[in-house]
Write a protein that holds these residues in place. Sequence first.
Motif, short mmCIF file in Angstrom:
data_model
loop_
_atom_site.label_atom_id
_atom_site.label_comp_id
_atom_site.label_asym_id
_atom_site.label_seq_id
_atom_site.Cartn_x
_atom_site.Cartn_y
_atom_site.Cartn_z
N ASN A 30 0.82 -1.21 0.00
CA ASN A 30 0.00 0.00 0.00
C ASN A 30 0.85 1.26 0.00
OD1 ASN A 30 -2.29 -1.53 -0.11
ND2 ASN A 30 -2.73 -1.39 2.07
N LEU A 31 2.01 1.20 0.66
CA LEU A 31 2.93 2.36 0.61
C LEU A 31 3.37 2.60 -0.83
CD1 LEU A 31 5.22 1.75 3.71
CD2 LEU A 31 3.40 3.43 3.49
N ARG A 32 3.78 1.53 -1.51
CA ARG A 32 4.21 1.68 -2.91
C ARG A 32 3.07 2.19 -3.77
NH1 ARG A 32 6.91 -3.08 -1.58
NH2 ARG A 32 5.23 -4.35 -2.44
N ARG A 33 1.87 1.69 -3.53
CA ARG A 33 0.70 2.10 -4.32
C ARG A 33 0.48 3.61 -4.25
NH1 ARG A 33 -5.44 0.26 -2.85
NH2 ARG A 33 -6.39 2.03 -3.85
N GLU A 34 0.74 4.19 -3.07
CA GLU A 34 0.54 5.63 -2.87
C GLU A 34 1.83 6.44 -2.98
OE1 GLU A 34 -2.41 7.14 -2.66
OE2 GLU A 34 -3.29 5.16 -2.98
N MET A 35 2.91 5.78 -3.38
CA MET A 35 4.23 6.40 -3.52
C MET A 35 4.67 7.08 -2.21
SD MET A 35 4.25 7.74 -7.44
CE MET A 35 2.64 8.52 -7.47
N LEU A 36 4.48 6.37 -1.12
CA LEU A 36 4.92 6.84 0.19
C LEU A 36 6.10 5.99 0.64
CD1 LEU A 36 1.44 7.13 1.94
CD2 LEU A 36 2.94 9.03 1.31
N THR A 37 6.92 6.57 1.50
CA THR A 37 8.05 5.84 2.06
C THR A 37 7.77 5.53 3.53
OG1 THR A 37 9.22 7.81 2.80
CG2 THR A 37 9.65 7.05 0.53
N LYS A 38 8.56 4.63 4.06
CA LYS A 38 8.48 4.32 5.48
C LYS A 38 8.73 5.60 6.29
CE LYS A 38 10.89 1.63 9.01
NZ LYS A 38 11.95 0.61 9.24
N GLU A 39 9.66 6.42 5.83
CA GLU A 39 9.98 7.66 6.52
C GLU A 39 8.80 8.62 6.54
OE1 GLU A 39 12.04 6.17 4.25
OE2 GLU A 39 13.34 5.39 5.82
N ASP A 40 8.00 8.65 5.48
CA ASP A 40 6.80 9.49 5.45
C ASP A 40 5.84 9.09 6.57
OD1 ASP A 40 7.61 10.87 3.09
OD2 ASP A 40 6.63 9.36 1.82
N VAL A 41 5.64 7.79 6.71
CA VAL A 41 4.71 7.29 7.72
C VAL A 41 5.27 7.53 9.12
CG1 VAL A 41 3.51 5.25 8.59
CG2 VAL A 41 3.76 5.59 6.13
N LEU A 42 6.55 7.27 9.32
CA LEU A 42 7.15 7.49 10.64
C LEU A 42 7.09 8.96 11.05
CD1 LEU A 42 10.25 5.11 10.44
CD2 LEU A 42 8.04 4.72 11.59
N GLU A 43 7.23 9.86 10.09
CA GLU A 43 7.10 11.29 10.38
C GLU A 43 5.69 11.60 10.90
OE1 GLU A 43 7.19 15.62 8.11
OE2 GLU A 43 7.77 13.81 7.01
N GLN A 44 4.69 11.05 10.24
CA GLN A 44 3.31 11.27 10.69
C GLN A 44 3.10 10.73 12.10
OE1 GLN A 44 0.74 12.96 9.16
NE2 GLN A 44 2.34 13.62 7.75
N LEU A 45 3.69 9.59 12.40
CA LEU A 45 3.55 9.03 13.75
C LEU A 45 4.25 9.92 14.77
CD1 LEU A 45 4.14 5.22 13.08
CD2 LEU A 45 1.96 6.46 13.25
N ARG A 46 5.45 10.39 14.45
CA ARG A 46 6.18 11.27 15.38
C ARG A 46 5.39 12.53 15.68
NH1 ARG A 46 10.46 9.76 12.14
NH2 ARG A 46 10.43 11.74 11.04
N GLU A 47 4.71 13.09 14.66
CA GLU A 47 3.91 14.29 14.88
C GLU A 47 2.77 14.04 15.86
OE1 GLU A 47 2.65 15.85 11.13
OE2 GLU A 47 4.68 16.40 10.54
N ARG A 48 2.41 12.79 16.04
CA ARG A 48 1.35 12.42 16.98
C ARG A 48 1.91 11.89 18.30
NH1 ARG A 48 -0.22 12.13 11.91
NH2 ARG A 48 -2.39 12.40 11.36
N GLY A 49 3.23 11.98 18.44
CA GLY A 49 3.86 11.55 19.68
C GLY A 49 4.07 10.05 19.78
N ILE A 50 4.03 9.36 18.66
CA ILE A 50 4.23 7.91 18.64
C ILE A 50 5.64 7.63 18.15
CG2 ILE A 50 3.45 5.72 17.67
CD1 ILE A 50 0.68 7.11 17.29
N ASP A 51 6.45 7.04 19.02
CA ASP A 51 7.84 6.80 18.67
C ASP A 51 8.14 5.34 18.33
OD1 ASP A 51 7.48 5.78 21.18
OD2 ASP A 51 9.19 6.79 22.08
N ASP A 52 7.13 4.49 18.40
CA ASP A 52 7.34 3.07 18.13
C ASP A 52 6.17 2.54 17.29
OD1 ASP A 52 7.74 0.32 18.14
OD2 ASP A 52 8.23 0.24 20.27
N ILE A 53 6.48 2.09 16.09
CA ILE A 53 5.45 1.61 15.17
C ILE A 53 4.66 0.45 15.77
CG2 ILE A 53 6.93 -0.01 13.93
CD1 ILE A 53 5.59 0.94 11.35
N ARG A 54 5.28 -0.29 16.69
CA ARG A 54 4.60 -1.44 17.29
C ARG A 54 3.43 -1.03 18.18
NH1 ARG A 54 10.01 -4.00 19.52
NH2 ARG A 54 10.18 -1.79 19.96
N ARG A 55 3.32 0.25 18.52
CA ARG A 55 2.18 0.76 19.31
C ARG A 55 0.95 0.99 18.45
NH1 ARG A 55 3.44 6.11 21.74
NH2 ARG A 55 1.27 5.88 22.34
#
Length: 77
Positions: free
Chosen positions: A19-44
């Motif tokens: 799905n990331l490839r489908r939308e031309m997003l990177t792992k870093e794009d998603v991690l940035e969005q999580l950090r903006e919400r105060g989430i530092d661990d994808i496992r949460r």
Amino acid sequence: MLHEPPLALITNGRLQHHNLRREMLTKEDVLEQLRERGIDDIRRVKQCCLEADGHFSVVTFDGEPESAPEVGSSPVH
């Protein structure tokens, strides 16, 4: 008017690489969005979706939806 359904980017703490490839997003794009919400661990993250309007919605395993901070808002002290 038809709306695209939300697209899962993270399910049960795991990136959905197809799905990331489908939308031309990177792992870093998603991690940035999580950090903006105060989430530092994808496992949460139980579910992270890309909504039809381009925003990310995030639900953590504690069941709380995480929202992005308002642009231009000051942090609460």
